[in-house]
Design a protein around this motif. Structure first.
Motif, PDB file in Angstrom:
ATOM      1  N   PRO A  38       0.942  -0.835  -0.071  1.00 28.12           N
ATOM      2  CA  PRO A  38      -0.198  -0.455   0.186  1.00 28.12           C
ATOM      3  C   PRO A  38       1.111   1.408  -0.079  1.00 28.12           C
ATOM      4  O   PRO A  38       2.088   1.094   0.736  1.00 28.12           O
ATOM      5  CB  PRO A  38      -0.644  -0.590   1.272  1.00 28.12           C
ATOM      6  CG  PRO A  38       0.210  -1.152   2.911  1.00 28.12           C
ATOM      7  CD  PRO A  38       1.107  -1.143   1.057  1.00 28.12           C
ATOM      8  N   VAL A  39       0.677   2.213  -0.721  1.00 28.29           N
ATOM      9  CA  VAL A  39       1.489   3.349  -0.788  1.00 28.29           C
ATOM     10  C   VAL A  39       0.289   4.534  -0.867  1.00 28.29           C
ATOM     11  O   VAL A  39      -0.965   4.796  -1.385  1.00 28.29           O
ATOM     12  CB  VAL A  39       1.301   3.924  -2.382  1.00 28.29           C
ATOM     13  CG1 VAL A  39       2.803   4.863  -2.129  1.00 28.29           C
ATOM     14  CG2 VAL A  39       3.429   2.519  -2.282  1.00 28.29           C
ATOM     15  N   ILE A  40       0.761   5.874   0.272  1.00 24.03           N
ATOM     16  CA  ILE A  40      -0.471   6.623   0.465  1.00 24.03           C
ATOM     17  C   ILE A  40       0.239   7.818  -0.788  1.00 24.03           C
ATOM     18  O   ILE A  40       1.445   8.158  -0.209  1.00 24.03           O
ATOM     19  CB  ILE A  40      -0.457   6.900   1.518  1.00 24.03           C
ATOM     20  CG1 ILE A  40      -1.070   6.220   2.394  1.00 24.03           C
ATOM     21  CG2 ILE A  40      -1.120   8.602   1.837  1.00 24.03           C
ATOM     22  CD1 ILE A  40      -1.014   5.647   4.150  1.00 24.03           C
ATOM     23  N   ASP A  41      -0.575   8.613  -1.113  1.00 26.16           N
ATOM     24  CA  ASP A  41       0.143   9.694  -2.456  1.00 26.16           C
ATOM     25  C   ASP A  41      -0.387  11.404  -1.787  1.00 26.16           C
ATOM     26  O   ASP A  41      -2.200  10.765  -1.312  1.00 26.16           O
ATOM     27  CB  ASP A  41      -0.955   9.531  -3.738  1.00 26.16           C
ATOM     28  CG  ASP A  41       0.095   8.806  -4.122  1.00 26.16           C
ATOM     29  OD1 ASP A  41       1.640   8.273  -3.617  1.00 26.16           O
ATOM     30  OD2 ASP A  41       0.114   8.461  -5.660  1.00 26.16           O
ATOM     31  N   THR A  42      -0.617  12.207  -1.393  1.00 25.90           N
ATOM     32  CA  THR A  42      -0.869  12.815  -1.056  1.00 25.90           C
ATOM     33  C   THR A  42      -1.095  14.606  -2.137  1.00 25.90           C
ATOM     34  O   THR A  42      -0.049  14.512  -2.396  1.00 25.90           O
ATOM     35  CB  THR A  42      -0.510  13.659   0.224  1.00 25.90           C
ATOM     36  OG1 THR A  42      -0.132  13.054   1.617  1.00 25.90           O
ATOM     37  CG2 THR A  42      -0.760  15.069   1.056  1.00 25.90           C
ATOM     38  N   TYR A  43      -1.680  14.714  -1.688  1.00 25.89           N
ATOM     39  CA  TYR A  43      -2.244  15.808  -3.044  1.00 25.89           C
ATOM     40  C   TYR A  43      -3.039  17.302  -1.682  1.00 25.89           C
ATOM     41  O   TYR A  43      -3.907  16.559  -1.258  1.00 25.89           O
ATOM     42  CB  TYR A  43      -3.633  15.789  -3.895  1.00 25.89           C
ATOM     43  CG  TYR A  43      -3.117  14.473  -4.588  1.00 25.89           C
ATOM     44  CD1 TYR A  43      -2.354  14.553  -5.918  1.00 25.89           C
ATOM     45  CD2 TYR A  43      -3.538  13.167  -4.108  1.00 25.89           C
ATOM     46  CE1 TYR A  43      -2.189  13.561  -6.435  1.00 25.89           C
ATOM     47  CE2 TYR A  43      -2.438  12.108  -4.745  1.00 25.89           C
ATOM     48  CZ  TYR A  43      -2.366  12.687  -6.313  1.00 25.89           C
ATOM     49  OH  TYR A  43      -1.908  11.164  -6.889  1.00 25.89           O
ATOM     50  N   LYS A  44      -2.086  18.241  -2.407  1.00 33.63           N
ATOM     51  CA  LYS A  44      -2.846  19.594  -2.047  1.00 33.63           C
ATOM     52  C   LYS A  44      -4.814  20.169  -2.780  1.00 33.63           C
ATOM     53  O   LYS A  44      -4.877  19.465  -4.204  1.00 33.63           O
ATOM     54  CB  LYS A  44      -1.961  20.851  -2.406  1.00 33.63           C
ATOM     55  CG  LYS A  44      -0.724  20.555  -0.820  1.00 33.63           C
ATOM     56  CD  LYS A  44      -0.079  21.621  -0.998  1.00 33.63           C
ATOM     57  CE  LYS A  44       0.875  21.714  -0.210  1.00 33.63           C
ATOM     58  NZ  LYS A  44       2.445  22.394   0.313  1.00 33.63           N
ATOM     59  N   VAL A  45      -5.642  20.627  -1.889  1.00 37.84           N
ATOM     60  CA  VAL A  45      -6.590  20.985  -2.662  1.00 37.84           C
ATOM     61  C   VAL A  45      -6.748  22.490  -2.124  1.00 37.84           C
ATOM     62  O   VAL A  45      -7.044  22.801  -1.114  1.00 37.84           O
ATOM     63  CB  VAL A  45      -7.672  19.889  -2.330  1.00 37.84           C
ATOM     64  CG1 VAL A  45      -9.155  19.990  -3.114  1.00 37.84           C
ATOM     65  CG2 VAL A  45      -7.490  19.078  -2.775  1.00 37.84           C
TER      66      VAL A  45
END
Length: 220
Positions: A38-45
């Motif tokens: 499992p990999v977690i990608d973070t995005y700014k919104v």
């Protein structure tokens, strides 16, 4: 595509980072499975609470006009139950007007093969050029200017073709005087006397007047 992004909302977690007036800055953690890990990608919104405008750094909407799961999750978080009109692209609307369709059909394959081939060739050429110069802003700007110059030349070429075709159509028409004579001949045919006995000279017409006078005196 939108349905897939809607389902991917379940793999995301949202958190508010800051707020400046009606503007919110958030982060969305999306869990992905790469292989067995499992990999977690973070995005700014960013989100505007008043006009419901949203922007995600994944830029899926900017590139494909499709709302990403991060934006959909943001709408749900702020209880925005309808997609804002600014995110409803006209090309997905049933009322969109198209100059021409290049989707092959069994009804018009024969008449559209040539235009379809031209369209596919241009599309492939445009795609290859854009793919080559998309990574540099200056190159992309030069490409935009070149396309605009090409459009100006194409419109000028089309206008010159239309102007050159006008004299040919005018020369095929007869002169104005000749057309007037033809119209006069059609609208004013020579009068021809009708055949047969005149309507006022029928048999017994001379006896009608004495008979009527006698009948009038008898009943008066």
């Amino acid at each position: 595509m939108n349905q897939a992004q809607f389902m991917k909302k379940g793999d995301c977690m949202i958190q508010v980072l800051s707020r400046h007036g009606d503007m919110y800055s958030l982060k969305v953690d999306e869990q992905k499975l790469i292989g067995d890990q499992p990999v977690i990608d973070t995005y700014k919104v960013s989100f505007d609470l008043v006009v419901h405008e949203c922007h995600c750094e994944c830029n899926l909407f900017g590139s494909k006009a499709t709302l990403c799961c991060h934006m959909l999750l943001t709408f749900s978080y702020f209880q925005v139950n309808e997609v804002p009109k600014c995110y409803i692209s006209s090309r997905w609307s049933k009322n969109v007007r198209r100059k021409h369709t290049y989707i092959k059909s069994s009804h018009d394959v024969n008449c559209s093969d040539e235009s379809n081939n031209i369209f596919r060739g241009l599309r492939s050429h445009f795609f290859n050029v854009a793919q080559e110069f998309v990574s540099d802003i200056e190159d992309a700007s030069i490409l935009h200017l070149s396309i605009e110059d090409a459009l100006i030349k194409l419109y000028g070429h089309r206008a010159s073709k239309l102007q050159s075709s006008v004299p040919n159509r005018q020369s095929s028409n007869p002169p104005e005087s000749q057309r007037a004579i033809n119209v006069d001949r059609l609208l004013s045919p020579p009068q021809v006397s009708t055949k047969g006995r005149p309507s006022n000279r029928r048999l017994g017409a001379d006896l009608d007047k004495p008979i009527k006078n006698t009948t009038r005196r008898f009943f008066s």
